[in-house]
Design an enzyme around this catalytic site. Structure first.
Site, short mmCIF file in Angstrom:
data_model
loop_
_atom_site.label_atom_id
_atom_site.label_comp_id
_atom_site.label_asym_id
_atom_site.label_seq_id
_atom_site.Cartn_x
_atom_site.Cartn_y
_atom_site.Cartn_z
N CYS A 5 -2.71 119.97 17.59
CA CYS A 5 -2.00 120.79 16.59
C CYS A 5 -2.37 122.26 16.78
O CYS A 5 -3.55 122.62 16.78
CB CYS A 5 -2.37 120.29 15.19
SG CYS A 5 -1.85 121.41 13.89
N ASP A 31 1.86 135.95 11.34
CA ASP A 31 2.78 135.16 12.18
C ASP A 31 3.00 135.89 13.50
O ASP A 31 3.16 137.10 13.55
CB ASP A 31 4.11 134.97 11.45
CG ASP A 31 4.93 133.84 12.06
OD1 ASP A 31 5.11 132.81 11.40
OD2 ASP A 31 5.40 134.00 13.22
N ASN A 88 8.59 125.20 5.01
CA ASN A 88 9.65 124.39 5.62
C ASN A 88 9.15 122.97 5.80
O ASN A 88 7.99 122.76 6.16
CB ASN A 88 10.07 125.00 6.95
CG ASN A 88 10.63 126.41 6.79
OD1 ASN A 88 11.34 126.69 5.83
ND2 ASN A 88 10.31 127.29 7.72
N GLY A 94 13.63 123.14 8.90
CA GLY A 94 13.27 124.20 9.83
C GLY A 94 11.80 124.25 10.18
O GLY A 94 11.30 125.27 10.66
N HIS A 99 1.89 121.20 10.62
CA HIS A 99 0.64 121.39 9.89
C HIS A 99 1.04 122.28 8.71
O HIS A 99 1.57 123.39 8.93
CB HIS A 99 -0.39 122.07 10.80
CG HIS A 99 -1.73 122.35 10.17
ND1 HIS A 99 -2.93 121.96 10.76
CD2 HIS A 99 -2.07 122.99 9.03
CE1 HIS A 99 -3.94 122.35 10.00
NE2 HIS A 99 -3.44 122.99 8.93
N HIS A 101 1.95 124.81 6.01
CA HIS A 101 1.72 126.26 5.92
C HIS A 101 2.74 126.86 4.98
O HIS A 101 3.89 126.42 4.92
CB HIS A 101 1.81 126.94 7.29
CG HIS A 101 3.04 126.61 8.07
ND1 HIS A 101 3.23 125.41 8.71
CD2 HIS A 101 4.17 127.33 8.29
CE1 HIS A 101 4.40 125.40 9.31
NE2 HIS A 101 5.00 126.55 9.06
P1 AMP Z 1 7.73 126.75 10.71
O1 AMP Z 1 8.88 126.96 11.65
O2 AMP Z 1 8.07 126.88 9.27
O3 AMP Z 1 6.99 125.47 11.03
O4 AMP Z 1 6.74 127.97 10.97
C1 AMP Z 1 5.88 128.02 12.06
C2 AMP Z 1 5.54 129.47 12.27
O5 AMP Z 1 4.36 129.52 13.07
C3 AMP Z 1 6.60 130.28 12.98
O6 AMP Z 1 7.02 131.36 12.15
C4 AMP Z 1 5.90 130.76 14.26
O7 AMP Z 1 6.26 132.07 14.63
C5 AMP Z 1 4.44 130.67 13.87
N1 AMP Z 1 3.50 130.47 14.96
C6 AMP Z 1 3.55 129.54 15.95
N2 AMP Z 1 2.49 129.67 16.76
C7 AMP Z 1 1.73 130.67 16.26
C8 AMP Z 1 0.50 131.29 16.66
N3 AMP Z 1 -0.17 130.88 17.74
N4 AMP Z 1 0.03 132.32 15.91
C9 AMP Z 1 0.69 132.75 14.83
N5 AMP Z 1 1.87 132.21 14.40
C10 AMP Z 1 2.37 131.19 15.11
#
Ligand code: AMP
Length: 115
Positions: A5, A31, A88, A94, A99, A101
């Site tokens: 993860c 992000d 989401n 989406g 994990h 958040h």
């Molecule tokens: P979701 O699409 O709601 O699951 O959001 C996942 C978010 O995680 C997205 O906005 C990605 O840009 C962000 N994300 C993915 N990998 C990383 C990372 N290594 N560091 C910071 N943000 C990340």
């Protein structure tokens, strides 16, 4: 912890992140693909897949994450102008990282409905 993860890896420090807040419960970091001038993710240290996993046993984790979101909004200077907190869930919701958040988005006028 879940081995593959990406957010567990960030919590462990195996992947770098720009942290804005940390305590025993959670980590908040910027992000990597910001959708607003302020775009912070609030992530529990324990691996929970999504909001769908909420139960009487872990509800205080979710409450703690929302409290942190409001605190980070104050720290980021967007509490007065307003902001959005969103999570989401699943494919059509989406969700791309499985994990839990909360996204904290602010620093610009949000539109509704979201895409
Ligand atoms: P979701 O699409 O709601 O699951 O959001 C996942 C978010 O995680 C997205 O906005 C990605 O840009 C962000 N994300 C993915 N990998 C990383 C990372 N290594 N560091 C910071 N943000 C990340």
């Amino acid at each position: 912890m879940s081995e593959n993860c990406v957010f567990c890896k960030i919590v462990r420090g195996d992947i770098p992140s720009t942290k804005v807040y940390e305590d025993d419960l959670a980590l908040a970091f910027r992000d990597i693909t910001p959708a607003a001038p302020t775009h912070v993710l609030i992530v529990p240290k324990q691996h929970i897949s999504s909001l769908a996993e909420i139960s009487d046993a872990n509800a205080e984790v979710y409450a703690g994450l929302l409290k942190i979101a409001a605190q980070v909004a104050r720290d980021e200077g967007i509490a007065e102008s307003g902001y959005r907190v969103v999570t989401n869930i699943g494919d059509e919701g989406g969700q791309s990282v499985h994990h839990l958040h909360f996204h904290l988005l602010g620093g610009r006028k949000m539109t509704w409905p979201p895409g």
